[in-house]
Write an enzyme that holds these catalytic residues in place. Structure first.
Site, PDB file in Angstrom:
ATOM      1  N   ASP A  59       0.857  -1.188   0.000  1.00 43.40           N
ATOM      2  CA  ASP A  59       0.000   0.000   0.000  1.00 43.40           C
ATOM      3  C   ASP A  59       0.892   1.236   0.000  1.00 43.40           C
ATOM      4  OD1 ASP A  59      -1.915   1.989   0.437  1.00 43.40           O
ATOM      5  OD2 ASP A  59      -1.790   1.718   2.612  1.00 43.40           O
ATOM      6  N   ASN A  72       3.653   7.271   3.842  1.00 45.55           N
ATOM      7  CA  ASN A  72       4.310   5.994   4.104  1.00 45.55           C
ATOM      8  C   ASN A  72       3.835   4.913   3.139  1.00 45.55           C
ATOM      9  OD1 ASN A  72       5.848   6.750   6.480  1.00 45.55           O
ATOM     10  ND2 ASN A  72       3.897   6.856   7.556  1.00 45.55           N
ATOM     11  N   ASP A 107     -10.578   6.272   6.958  1.00 43.85           N
ATOM     12  CA  ASP A 107      -9.166   5.933   6.809  1.00 43.85           C
ATOM     13  C   ASP A 107      -8.379   7.195   7.095  1.00 43.85           C
ATOM     14  OD1 ASP A 107      -6.612   5.127   6.066  1.00 43.85           O
ATOM     15  OD2 ASP A 107      -7.320   3.932   4.374  1.00 43.85           O
ATOM     16  N   ALA A 148      -7.307   3.830  -5.337  1.00 44.20           N
ATOM     17  CA  ALA A 148      -7.010   2.408  -5.155  1.00 44.20           C
ATOM     18  C   ALA A 148      -7.064   2.015  -3.686  1.00 44.20           C
ATOM     19  CB  ALA A 148      -5.635   2.095  -5.742  1.00 44.20           C
ATOM     20  N   ASP A 149      -6.661   2.928  -2.798  1.00 43.39           N
ATOM     21  CA  ASP A 149      -6.694   2.625  -1.365  1.00 43.39           C
ATOM     22  C   ASP A 149      -8.124   2.434  -0.870  1.00 43.39           C
ATOM     23  OD1 ASP A 149      -7.189   5.329  -1.902  1.00 43.39           O
ATOM     24  OD2 ASP A 149      -6.311   6.030  -0.017  1.00 43.39           O
TER      25      ASP A 149
END
Length: 258
Positions: free
Chosen positions: A6, A11, A129, A108-109
């Site tokens: 990911d 990060n 998130d 995409a996340d």
């Protein structure tokens, strides 16, 4: 073993998954200036520290919100493992019904988060998130992704405040001891944490009002663990929701890799 990767704005998290279980995670900084060779060396070294034999890696999948790193990481992983990794994006099977104006714009996340959330929790559901940005996503009773929100992230907001206000220092996001701060740092910490907790509580209430029914609330992301203890609403914290979603997507599409 497969590698789920990911790539976030701040990060990059790598998870090693074997027999549907998460064996380990690695976290490195997302650096747009690094080459594929540099990522290769970094990840190879970290895998060695974890005692992972690269020969055991049968494939992998990449989710990225940084377009240039998606390409760079793909090259690095192919050089490391000899396998071409799947990339979450156009053409990949997700099983999601995305009811947005332009479904291809869904990150995409969030695709990976939604796939995992639907596999584990009862809709209608809302999942947060909390990373560089905080996102809110809504899945209706039929399991369709109907939209959400993008909100300035907790760390981003606090650092911006410190950068623009001459007398405010940069702070750690430690849990405040009380709601009402008694010095500059405790005031900033209380403001950051309690305001985000109140935001989560309030947004859940408003989403329920708009949908006309209660929702299941789920949260993930590195900064969420600092905020959730101060929420009044019940929210299920799922630290590895993203990696779980990537695992599911890999198995939905792995035949395409062969």
């Amino acid at each position: 073993m497969i590698l789920a990767i990911d790539i976030g704005n701040t990060n990059t998290v790598l998870g090693g998954i074997e027999d549907e279980a998460l064996c380990f995670t690695l976290r490195i900084r997302s650096d747009r200036l690094k080459t594929a060779d540099e990522y290769l060396l970094t990840i190879k070294g970290l895998l060695e520290v974890k005692g992972v034999d690269v020969a055991r890696i049968e494939g992998g999948i990449i989710s990225s919100v940084v377009p240039e790193l998606k390409i760079v990481m793909g090259r690095a992983m192919e050089e490391l493992t000899g396998k071409r990794f799947l990339v979450v994006g156009s053409g990949i099977k997700t099983g999601l019904n995305i009811k947005m104006d332009n479904p291809s714009q869904l990150g995409a996340d969030l695709v990976a988060d939604a796939v995992a959330a639907l596999s584990k929790y009862q809709p209608p559901l809302v999942f947060f998130d909390m990373g560089t940005a905080t996102t809110l996503s809504v899945i209706d009773r039929q399991g369709s992704y109907i939209g959400g929100m993008i909100i300035p992230g907790l760390r981003l907001s606090v650092d911006s405040l410190s950068a623009r206000a001459a007398q405010l220092p940069y702070i750690n996001l430690d849990g405040p001891e009380q709601l009402i701060g008694t010095n500059t740092i405790s005031c900033m910490q209380a403001g950051a944490i309690y305001s985000n907790a109140a935001m989560i509580d309030g947004l859940l209430e408003r989403v329920e009002e708009e949908l006309g029914e209660p929702v299941t609330a789920v949260a993930t992301g590195g900064l969420m663990a600092a905020v959730l203890p101060y929420c009044k609403r019940k929210v299920d914290y799922d630290e590895n929701l993203m990696l779980e979603g990537l695992r599911i997507l890999y198995h939905k599409n792995c035949t395409r890799q062969k």
